[in-house]
Scaffold this active site. Sequence first.
Site, PDB file in Angstrom:
ATOM      1  N   LYS A  97      82.062 -12.833-174.060  1.00 21.17           N
ATOM      2  CA  LYS A  97      82.853 -12.583-172.843  1.00 21.17           C
ATOM      3  C   LYS A  97      84.000 -13.591-172.749  1.00 21.17           C
ATOM      4  CE  LYS A  97      83.065 -13.884-168.497  1.00 21.17           C
ATOM      5  NZ  LYS A  97      84.498 -13.603-168.247  1.00 21.17           N
ATOM      6  N   GLY A 133      83.649 -24.114-170.316  1.00 19.46           N
ATOM      7  CA  GLY A 133      84.337 -23.877-169.051  1.00 19.46           C
ATOM      8  C   GLY A 133      84.116 -25.038-168.110  1.00 19.46           C
ATOM      9  N   GLY A 188      79.199 -24.189-165.354  1.00 20.28           N
ATOM     10  CA  GLY A 188      78.199 -24.561-166.357  1.00 20.28           C
ATOM     11  C   GLY A 188      76.860 -24.914-165.729  1.00 20.28           C
ATOM     12  N   GLU A 204      79.940 -26.796-173.018  1.00 22.02           N
ATOM     13  CA  GLU A 204      81.136 -27.623-173.246  1.00 22.02           C
ATOM     14  C   GLU A 204      81.921 -27.590-171.944  1.00 22.02           C
ATOM     15  OE1 GLU A 204      81.966 -29.315-175.944  1.00 22.02           O
ATOM     16  OE2 GLU A 204      80.415 -28.600-177.291  1.00 22.02           O
ATOM     17  N   CYS A 250      90.495 -29.862-172.094  1.00 19.02           N
ATOM     18  CA  CYS A 250      89.291 -30.493-171.539  1.00 19.02           C
ATOM     19  C   CYS A 250      89.270 -31.993-171.782  1.00 19.02           C
ATOM     20  CB  CYS A 250      88.054 -29.848-172.148  1.00 19.02           C
ATOM     21  SG  CYS A 250      88.128 -29.793-173.943  1.00 19.02           S
ATOM     22  N   GLU A 279      88.810 -33.247-162.102  1.00 17.14           N
ATOM     23  CA  GLU A 279      89.582 -32.673-163.203  1.00 17.14           C
ATOM     24  C   GLU A 279      90.674 -31.768-162.633  1.00 17.14           C
ATOM     25  OE1 GLU A 279      87.751 -29.591-165.645  1.00 17.14           O
ATOM     26  OE2 GLU A 279      88.526 -30.597-167.426  1.00 17.14           O
TER      27      GLU A 279
HETATM   28  P1  NAD Z   1      85.639 -21.421-165.686  1.00 18.05           P
HETATM   29  O1  NAD Z   1      84.388 -22.203-165.642  1.00 18.05           O
HETATM   30  O2  NAD Z   1      86.237 -20.977-164.421  1.00 18.05           O
HETATM   31  O3  NAD Z   1      85.443 -20.103-166.558  1.00 18.05           O
HETATM   32  C1  NAD Z   1      85.015 -20.140-167.931  1.00 18.05           C
HETATM   33  C2  NAD Z   1      84.384 -18.799-168.276  1.00 18.05           C
HETATM   34  O4  NAD Z   1      83.208 -18.636-167.494  1.00 18.05           O
HETATM   35  C3  NAD Z   1      85.264 -17.586-167.992  1.00 18.05           C
HETATM   36  O5  NAD Z   1      85.057 -16.627-168.999  1.00 18.05           O
HETATM   37  C4  NAD Z   1      84.728 -17.106-166.662  1.00 18.05           C
HETATM   38  O6  NAD Z   1      84.948 -15.724-166.430  1.00 18.05           O
HETATM   39  C5  NAD Z   1      83.242 -17.384-166.831  1.00 18.05           C
HETATM   40  N1  NAD Z   1      82.487 -17.505-165.575  1.00 18.05           N
HETATM   41  C6  NAD Z   1      82.963 -17.792-164.344  1.00 18.05           C
HETATM   42  N2  NAD Z   1      81.944 -17.787-163.440  1.00 18.05           N
HETATM   43  C7  NAD Z   1      80.820 -17.501-164.129  1.00 18.05           C
HETATM   44  C8  NAD Z   1      79.449 -17.377-163.774  1.00 18.05           C
HETATM   45  N3  NAD Z   1      79.022 -17.522-162.513  1.00 18.05           N
HETATM   46  N4  NAD Z   1      78.542 -17.094-164.744  1.00 18.05           N
HETATM   47  C9  NAD Z   1      78.933 -16.970-166.033  1.00 18.05           C
HETATM   48  N5  NAD Z   1      80.220 -17.061-166.428  1.00 18.05           N
HETATM   49  C10 NAD Z   1      81.159 -17.336-165.490  1.00 18.05           C
HETATM   50  O7  NAD Z   1      86.668 -22.316-166.549  1.00 18.05           O
HETATM   51  P2  NAD Z   1      88.196 -22.018-166.866  1.00 18.05           P
HETATM   52  O8  NAD Z   1      88.981 -22.272-165.620  1.00 18.05           O
HETATM   53  O9  NAD Z   1      88.317 -20.719-167.575  1.00 18.05           O
HETATM   54  O10 NAD Z   1      88.490 -23.166-167.958  1.00 18.05           O
HETATM   55  C11 NAD Z   1      88.789 -24.481-167.631  1.00 18.05           C
HETATM   56  C12 NAD Z   1      87.563 -25.373-167.767  1.00 18.05           C
HETATM   57  O11 NAD Z   1      87.052 -25.316-169.100  1.00 18.05           O
HETATM   58  C13 NAD Z   1      87.901 -26.838-167.544  1.00 18.05           C
HETATM   59  O12 NAD Z   1      86.916 -27.410-166.721  1.00 18.05           O
HETATM   60  C14 NAD Z   1      87.841 -27.436-168.947  1.00 18.05           C
HETATM   61  O13 NAD Z   1      87.570 -28.804-168.990  1.00 18.05           O
HETATM   62  C15 NAD Z   1      86.766 -26.622-169.575  1.00 18.05           C
HETATM   63  N6  NAD Z   1      86.859 -26.686-171.044  1.00 18.05           N
HETATM   64  C16 NAD Z   1      85.967 -27.496-171.721  1.00 18.05           C
HETATM   65  C17 NAD Z   1      86.061 -27.617-173.113  1.00 18.05           C
HETATM   66  C18 NAD Z   1      85.135 -28.530-173.881  1.00 18.05           C
HETATM   67  O14 NAD Z   1      85.136 -28.477-175.117  1.00 18.05           O
HETATM   68  N7  NAD Z   1      84.334 -29.375-173.248  1.00 18.05           N
HETATM   69  C19 NAD Z   1      87.037 -26.892-173.807  1.00 18.05           C
HETATM   70  C20 NAD Z   1      87.911 -26.080-173.085  1.00 18.05           C
HETATM   71  C21 NAD Z   1      87.803 -25.980-171.700  1.00 18.05           C
END
Ligand code: NAD
Length: 495
Positions: free
Chosen positions: A179, A232, A237, A254, A288, A388
């Site tokens: 997804k 995310g 998470g 992550e 991130c 963040e």
């Molecule tokens: P997000 O958490 O909003 O969304 C990430 C994914 O999760 C999307 O596909 C979203 O649709 C899905 N999602 C949202 N709610 C959900 C739920 N309740 N259950 C399951 N899935 C759900 O994050 P974002 O805004 O897309 O990305 C930015 C974040 O990602 C930042 O916090 C960044 O630090 C993190 N990130 C971390 C790494 C790493 O390697 N540690 C790498 C890239 C991004």
Amino acid sequence: MHSFKNYINGEWVDAVSGETFDVLNPADGKIIARCAKGGRDDAKMAVQAAKNAFYNDKNGWRRLGVQTRCDMLYRLADALEKEKDSFARAETMDNGKPLREAIGDVEDAVSYIRYYAGASRMPGGASYEVNDGFGPMQCFTVKEPIGVCALITPWNYPLLMGVQKIAPALAAGNTIVFKPSSETPVTSVKFFELIDKIGFPKGTANLVMGGGSTVGEELSSSPDVDMVSFTGSTPVGQGIYKNAAANVKKIGLELGGKSPNIIFADADIDGAVEWAMVGVFFNQGEVCSAGSRILIEESIKDEFTSKLAARANAMTIGNGLDNPDMGPLISKSHMEKVLDYIETAKKEGCRLVCGGRRYTENGCGNGYFITPTVFDNCPPDCRIVREEVFGLVVTIQTFKTEEEAVKMANDTEFGLAGAVFTSDGAKALRVVKEIRAGIMWVNCYNPAFIEAPWGGYRKSGIGRELGADGLDEYAETKQININLSPGELGWYEKR
Ligand code: NAD
């Protein structure tokens, strides 16, 4: 405008509900694609397809044999490489990043697939000397796939974050349901078009686009999913971690970061300025591991800050296809969130050094652009120091001693990354060893390599991606003990 469907059990299908959602180009707000909006039913269908493919298909992916799997992954990498330019353009139009960075992402994705194709044929498992005082025994372990893996990714590196999970998960013999973020699904669909062309067995790789609270929740809570790997934000998470507990799924997280970039007075200041720029403005700061907290020795703060501001003010901003230094942020709502952080910072007493406003010049009026932003005099408890922001805002704070620098660096709930700039090698290593984070750089910021593990401490996550650890995440370990004297009860008799 393109219309994209979900890919379930080897077929391109509309959402069960018939609903769609639009994908916008963040550089101008125009619609670039219309996608099937999957929901819980679509996610369930995809999970069942992946489950059937893993457990029931006699000619399924995991039974094809490692050489065949490896060859198919190499063909996938070759196909992606051939279409590098069209993938990069699509990524820039979808995410906003400068085209040269999108090209780099596609090249990395090709390299990741090849790495894991090769790694799948390396030896796995081990053999153990066990207590043969009980009778002759041979003990060894083998690696096996976990089963159905749900892979959920964010929007900042849409193709690369997907491939970072898809390649090792498939290389280890699992079946997957993927997804992508609804902000940036375009290169994921294009990638699944390649998977379709190469002819992976039906149900091996499934794609479901749709919301996190529907598709994402279904995947993380489904009893038929054996592992969930999520990249995310930390709050999402945490929810996934809770859902995964219901059937004790294996989990990889992550998550977010608020990484310190520590600069000592004995560092090469010009070099530190250049790397600090990379640390916080690369990919619009939507990284991130961004070095979003600069901790600088007090005696060089003024010189460093004015050099950093001059470099930030000189950055070119524009449509990523024109290869500026910086493109737009991902969406209107994210831009508003970042602008809100900037206003809050001013109210909380931080001093705005440069940037801090929406950028609408040079044809950017309909896009989601912000000027690169530097704050100094930031109090330790203000929001932009603690939370963040995930976009082109950096804070500057000062320290007087090494001990104080370490204390400030660790004063965060995250633990993803960090850097130390100094010409004193022993000091660099002392500080690196004290920082509670999964990735550290010395005299540079942000280089990452497929060969080495990536992941965070504390609220930045669980587990590691990339490298051999990244493949191991998608494998179970089975212990096997063989009695070498089948007629004897040796071990049992001694109990
Ligand atoms: P997000 O958490 O909003 O969304 C990430 C994914 O999760 C999307 O596909 C979203 O649709 C899905 N999602 C949202 N709610 C959900 C739920 N309740 N259950 C399951 N899935 C759900 O994050 P974002 O805004 O897309 O990305 C930015 C974040 O990602 C930042 O916090 C960044 O630090 C993190 N990130 C971390 C790494 C790493 O390697 N540690 C790498 C890239 C991004």
